[in-house]
Write an enzyme that holds these catalytic residues in place. Sequence first.
Site, PDB file in Angstrom:
ATOM      1  N   TRP A 199      -1.720   3.854  -4.126  1.00 50.49           N
ATOM      2  CA  TRP A 199      -2.386   2.523  -3.694  1.00 50.49           C
ATOM      3  C   TRP A 199      -3.731   3.013  -3.093  1.00 50.49           C
ATOM      4  O   TRP A 199      -4.116   3.470  -2.352  1.00 50.49           O
ATOM      5  CB  TRP A 199      -0.827   1.539  -3.530  1.00 50.49           C
ATOM      6  CG  TRP A 199      -0.700   2.187  -1.424  1.00 50.49           C
ATOM      7  CD1 TRP A 199      -1.507   3.394  -1.113  1.00 50.49           C
ATOM      8  CD2 TRP A 199       0.321   2.106  -0.985  1.00 50.49           C
ATOM      9  NE1 TRP A 199      -0.252   2.700   0.893  1.00 50.49           N
ATOM     10  CE2 TRP A 199       0.368   2.248   0.472  1.00 50.49           C
ATOM     11  CE3 TRP A 199       1.630   1.543  -0.961  1.00 50.49           C
ATOM     12  CZ2 TRP A 199       0.935   2.636   1.546  1.00 50.49           C
ATOM     13  CZ3 TRP A 199       2.720   1.353  -0.527  1.00 50.49           C
ATOM     14  CH2 TRP A 199       2.403   1.919   0.882  1.00 50.49           C
ATOM     15  N   GLU A 200      -4.166   1.638  -2.546  1.00 48.13           N
ATOM     16  CA  GLU A 200      -5.391   0.705  -1.911  1.00 48.13           C
ATOM     17  C   GLU A 200      -6.703   2.324  -2.594  1.00 48.13           C
ATOM     18  O   GLU A 200      -6.761   2.475  -2.590  1.00 48.13           O
ATOM     19  CB  GLU A 200      -5.138   1.685  -0.853  1.00 48.13           C
ATOM     20  CG  GLU A 200      -4.440   0.974   0.194  1.00 48.13           C
ATOM     21  CD  GLU A 200      -4.849  -0.637   0.501  1.00 48.13           C
ATOM     22  OE1 GLU A 200      -5.409  -1.095   0.520  1.00 48.13           O
ATOM     23  OE2 GLU A 200      -3.007  -1.655   1.286  1.00 48.13           O
TER      24      GLU A 200
END
Lengths: 255, 604
Positions: free
Chosen positions: B447-448
């Site tokens: 994620w990110e």
Amino acid sequence: MNIVVLIKQTFDTEAKIQLTGDGKVNDQGVNLIMNPYDEFAVEEAIRIKEAKGGEVTIVSLGGDKAQEAVRQALAMGADKAVLVNDPALEGADHYVVAKVLAKVLEGMEYDLILTGWVAIDDQSSQVPGRLAEVLGLPQANVVTKLEVEDGKVVCHREGDGSVEVLEVPLPAVVTAQKGLNEPRYPSLKGIMQAKKKELKKVSLGDLGLPAEEAKAKVVGYQLPEARQAGKVVEGEPAETVSQLIEFLTKEAKVI
Amino acid sequence: MAGNFIYSTRDHKFIIKEWLDVEKILGLKKFRDYYSKEDVDGILDQALTVCREMVAPSNDDGDIIGAKFNGGRVALPPSFHKAYQYVQANGWGSGHKDIDGEGILPGLLYGAVHEYMIAANPAFVAYVGLAGGIAGIIKAFGTREQVDLFTPKMFEGTWGGTMCLTEPGGGSDVGDMLSKAYPTGEPGIYRIRGTKCFITAGDHDLTENIIHLVLARIEGAAPGTKGLSLFIVPKIWVNPDGSLGEANDVATVGIEDKMGLKGSATAVLSFGEENQCRGILLGSPPDENGFGQGMAQMFKMINGARVDTGHCALAVAAVAYHNALQYAKERVQGRRITEPKGQRVPIVEHEDVRRMLLTQKAVLEAGRAMVFKAYYYLDLIAFSEDPDEVKEASRRLEVITPLIKAYCSDQAWELIALAIQVYGGYGYTEEYPVARQARDSKIYSIWEGTNYIQSMDLVGRKWRLENGAVFKEWLEEIGFFLEKHKGHETLAREFAILAEAFAAYQGLVKLVVRYFMDDIRLVPLYSTRILKATAELYCGYLLLDQALAAEAKLNQGPEDEVFYRGKIHTAQFYLRNIVPEVIATAKLIQEADTSALEMPLEAF
């Protein structure tokens, strides 16, 4: 209602006790905490103050490091503190500690003195009783519930399957047992406010006390003997049973 | 049983008080009347106590009960509520993200508090972090009215927050997203329609309201990421007087059944199913070219979130390390290789277990050094009054952000694998915490922005900022360090390795720059390995710098000798065992190997 709480800094309950080469307790690298029973006393004092107003003063005896425990009590919400810090108190026994504390309290106005019923390091439960005696105050010990009424406190003490309820006129010394409350952790705001609260450090000279000889002296410390490995009895059952009985009767002497 | 929280504040105290220039940060106008160096220990110790006693007990519930979706609503275990209320009410929570907040902790200190909270329960911490983080974005780009209406309640944790970016058809490829915004009669208010997925803390019952920040395209705006705008979309509409109004047509479709972080509700949200969802535009509408401000606004959050992701990975892996260490000291198996007939010994006495434990300690402390460097820079960027200082800190942070995100999260997975290995078969059971930590940590490499995206951010973007000037300055910092300590005696071997790696890395950069022109496919083929080598070089420098600080402490006296000796051994281990990988990677990239591309698809 003004309350004085007596606290002591002790080793962390999980600290592993080791001795130095010359037989003293080694405090290097040991985590120090406020005696957990004193924490109940601090919490109770703050709760009473929050309900009825007044001031909570922390009093402690100890070296420079003891300031951390005192600051923690201030961060929890106590108002000010006195720390008696004097190298002459190294090796002080309960007799000396009680006398010094009594002297500190002499100049203060208080309605109630709270402290833990026992310190987890020496476990002697001596100081509160001695202090009450020196000050000529009534005392209630090992209290799990405390109610403040007009000019008196109602203290609950848990016995074996029973509760003893005492009424004690104020001022009095009351010692806290686990169950009295659930102590709070200081909030960040509390920690920062504690910095600005008064922490007065005094020496015996400031109190006008001579360095007094302890009545009891520690001669030495010994660690418990390390556990020995167990013995395994090997062989045929008939043989081993009689061997085992011999061990139990002659060596372990349990039957 | 499984969530055994073991942690230490010692490395943070070293970083903050004995390595980085904390006086500079605490001397900034924002902090100087509030904090001094003497406060650090008290704050960190209390924070760890609070995290251990109030937050860590929710860890088991998070994993075993988890977030529950029922009848369109998400419920969290009671222990999450207790921890959330406690953290917010006692000054350890979302308020520290408010740059105008009175008495907030500098990032350098709050970073440590945050790490203990992540370690205590990584699924919990997002609820606290997002409330403050989203409020920070509204504060940065919102109007006075928007800031006053939304942010106070978010900073105090009464309302939660989310960042709604990903859609079922647009994950890493943000430009393809379908969510739309249609103007209404009211200025600044749009009707929002679209579906967002993988929304962390997207729905829950910790707070009375949740303020979503939704990325969507205003009708008629440009295609791709340039045309996107950001909207404040409250779950429950907030009236101008601050009271709560009607539900705002934001439906929770469901939550994901995940591998880990089960207490963190990852929601699919549907906006405007009834065509009644209203969003408030943040900033200005798209310009005459149809370009909105959404992506730039979102990136303010994303950059911080990338540092945070690396930090989360690190904290979870650190709990695994502390547990593995404790177990290795207790578990008795086998005899010393040098005394085959001697006593059985705890496994911590075995060479390979030592190697595994020190690998964990070294890489964790390397990662932590990078993360706290970032907090140091972030404090300067937010609060320094010296424009040159701010500029330099911003330039450094640009380069190290992808390193922190990707290196820490890739390594966390490997380090936890080592922790499991230390436990042997027991590590594979849920009776001990390390299996959970493996499950919890895997998401951080994804994620990110996946770690591949981070590597392309480094090589494709950060290397080239201002024609390479930003990266060159960053690299020079290591060069100056080597120059300054030339001829150092006690750590001569380590400095020699770092110098060799530094030279090899400069060769690597030259070569890869050529690949951009000769065969650009080589860049994505090697980029993740380039990022790893970059991080290893930087970490080698930071740990060696820490070793110098530890050496200085040892020269002052015997206090805490074991710790400082440990720091030096840790640096030596990292330099001797890990930094040489930079040299190996530089060599490997010279191969320009394209087998993965030449291989016919059918042959896979």
